[in-house]
Design an enzyme around this catalytic site. Structure first.
Site, PDB file in Angstrom:
ATOM      1  CB  ALA A   1      -0.921   0.019   1.215  1.00 35.01           C
ATOM      2  CB  CYS A   2       1.924   3.805  -2.091  1.00 34.42           C
ATOM      3  SG  CYS A   2       0.857   3.880  -3.544  1.00 34.42           S
ATOM      4  CB  ILE A   3       0.449   8.161   0.382  1.00 34.77           C
ATOM      5  CG1 ILE A   3       1.426   7.977   1.532  1.00 34.77           C
ATOM      6  CG2 ILE A   3      -0.502   9.307   0.701  1.00 34.77           C
ATOM      7  CD1 ILE A   3       0.799   7.527   2.826  1.00 34.77           C
TER       8      ILE A   3
ATOM      9  N   GLY B   1      -2.173   5.063  -3.425  1.00 32.84           N
ATOM     10  CA  GLY B   1      -2.802   3.801  -3.787  1.00 32.84           C
ATOM     11  C   GLY B   1      -2.898   3.566  -5.275  1.00 32.84           C
TER      12      GLY B   1
ATOM     13  CB  THR C   1      -0.484  -0.038  -4.318  1.00 30.88           C
ATOM     14  OG1 THR C   1      -0.502   1.067  -3.418  1.00 30.88           O
ATOM     15  CG2 THR C   1      -1.284  -1.183  -3.729  1.00 30.88           C
TER      16      THR C   1
END
Length: 530
Positions: free
Chosen positions: A86-88, A90, A94
């Site tokens: 998950a990244c900020i 998304g 991700t």
């Protein structure tokens, strides 16, 4: 379709996923493509192939489960690793992280199952049976992940951003903060841009009494009103889980209003809200309060276990966070917030140029990492405290220019200095024209990863130059996102239009970075793959 391909969109109906871009076979075919139509066709075929593989994998999984239910053999003896990415935002990281982990597992003869927490929510959700069978867990995330299900499993927990891999305590603080920011961003971006559009309506379509202005401005302000409470709530939830959500939300709301609006006849009255910084403090305090309450009640009889989440945690959590915010945090942070706002609004040109130079330069240090987010949060926090402030609009313009420079610089370099870049980099550089225009700094990450010693310093220099020009020319953009797409808003608060200067600051900074980077780099070999 080309725009969707460039931005690695995850929206339904789009014909490509970011993960396709790390398929070596597809990359080779893309290199040989001659027309845009061929590129689109290749992506569509790759997506169709991926869908077929996913369907076969799902069918195989069902067949294996059925065989196991009937007492047949399965592949339980084959090592399994599960994980979550998950990244900020998304979007890109991700899914690329998911694909990379699966490919590495195949190389090592290990089965890998990765759950993604992206812009569309949770995909490929891990089952309890898979978690139970897994030999280990890999978490690659900058956001809160459901962790209790992985209890007693060997765990590797790393953020997507490599810059904090070895930072100990800071890694936890950063992840909690980013969990709050990731949930806050839709309120900032949606509310901020609607408010910005309302200013255009006000200036060019009839003034402040125009129904369109009133509607857009009110809608934007409503979203902004939730920004600090949501930030605090999800910082708290990241630390203390679901019981901390409500105290965090209330603490954030108290930080967003003036103490005098809290109808209690006491002396802890303040004349300005604690604001963005107070909201961050509220989130961390509420989260750790809940951690403390859980430890305090850990030895209570099992018969009262159900009373904890339904009675003890909400009542004591609310009581404690309200008292702490009202008597301690709000009086302290309202003074700090007032001082910062007063300082920013009273800045002379020299100090303003210094600040915009630093903020813009920070956007290029790690291109989406902690430094980049710190600069953006500072500017958006100032903007949230006073959306009508000319200085806040200038800070927003500075971070946007700073964030646009890296992708533009790589696009310029790969277009005009082709002998310094591989064929793969030149193809990637084309998409960075669009990414730069859209304030998507991450487009430059592949270049920075391949040659950090030259690319990152060059981009920092260019971003700093662009930021300095923003401060020198007092270019303001009253929107928290959008890149050059929101250029019509430039300078509409507190002065005349500065659209031209906004473009010039971006262009000059990008050209400086592109030239420094390209002259610094060595010529590539004849074989672009070497």
């Amino acid at each position: 379709k080309i725009l969707n391909t460039t931005q690695c969109s995850q929206k339904p109906g789009t014909s490509v996923r970011c993960s396709s871009l790390i398929d070596p076979e597809l990359v080779e075919k893309l290199k040989a493509a001659k027309t845009p139509e061929e590129v689109i066709d290749l992506f569509e075929k790759a997506e169709t192939k991926k869908d077929e593989e996913d369907k076969k994998a799902a069918e195989a999984k069902k067949a294996k489960e059925a065989a196991k239910a009937q007492g047949g053999s399965d592949d339980d003896n084959k090592p399994l690793i599960v994980g979550v990415t998950a990244c900020i935002n998304g979007i890109a990281h991700t899914y690329m992280a998911q694909e990379a982990l699966i490919k590495e597992g195949k190389k090592r003869g290990i089965e890998v199952r990765i759950e993604t927490n992206g812009s569309e929510g949770v995909k490929d959700k891990l089952t309890p049976d898979e978690i139970k069978r897994a030999k280990g867990v890999i978490i690659a995330s900058d956001k809160k992940v459901d962790m209790p299900r992985f209890d007693r499993k060997h765990l590797v927990n790393r953020p997507v951003v490599d810059g904090i891999n070895k930072s100990g305590l800071w890694a936890g603080i950063y992840k909690n903060l980013m969990n709050g920011i990731s949930h806050m961003l839709p309120f900032v971006i949606g509310g901020g841009i609607l408010m910005a559009v309302s200013f255009i309506v006000e200036n060019y379509m009839g003034g402040p009494k125009t129904p369109a202005f009133v509607f857009l401005n009110n809608a934007g302000n409503l979203a902004f009103a939730f920004m600090v409470p949501v930030l605090a709530a999800y910082i708290a939830e990241s630390i203390g889980d679901l019981p901390a959500l409500m105290p965090g939300f209330v603490g954030g709301y108290m930080a967003a209003i003036v103490n005098g609006q809290f109808q209690v006849n006491v002396q802890a009255h303040t004349t300005s809200p604690a604001g963005f910084l107070g909201g961050i403090a509220a989130g961390f305090i509420a989260g750790y309060l809940m951690v403390g309450l859980k430890k305090l009640f850990a030895k209570l009889p099992h018969s009262v276990e159900g009373m904890k989440p339904m009675l003890f945690y909400p009542i004591l959590g609310l009581l404690l966070i309200a008292a702490i915010m009202f008597y301690i945090i709000n009086p302290i942070f309202s003074g700090i917030n007032f001082a910062i706002t007063h300082f920013l609004n009273g800045m002379g040109t020299g100090n303003l140029v210094l600040l915009t130079t630093i903020l813009a330069g920070m956007m290029s240090i790690d291109m989406g990492g902690p430094f980049n987010k710190a600069a953006y949060v500072f500017a958006s926090g100032a903007f949230a405290n006073d959306p009508h402030s000319a200085t806040a609009a200038i800070l927003m313009a500075a971070v946007m220019v700073g964030g646009m420079v890296p992708p533009f610089a790589t696009a310029i370099g790969t277009t005009f200095f082709k002998n310094k870049y591989t064929l793969e980099e030149r193809r990637a550089g084309v998409s960075n024209w669009v990414l730069g225009f859209s304030f998507i700094t991450e487009g430059a990450i592949p270049f920075a990863a391949a040659d950090p010693g030259r690319v990152i310093p060059s981009c920092i220099i260019g971003s700093a130059v662009g930021g300095a020009l923003v401060g020198l020319w007092h270019v303001g953009v009253p929107a928290p996102h959008g890149g050059l797409w929101v250029s019509p808003l430039a300078g509409n608060i507190g002065g005349p239009s500065h659209i031209l200067f906004y473009f010039l600051a971006t262009i000059i900074g990008s050209v400086v970075a592109g030239l420094v980077m390209s002259f610094w780099k060595k010529n590539v070999k004849d074989d672009p793959n070497e």
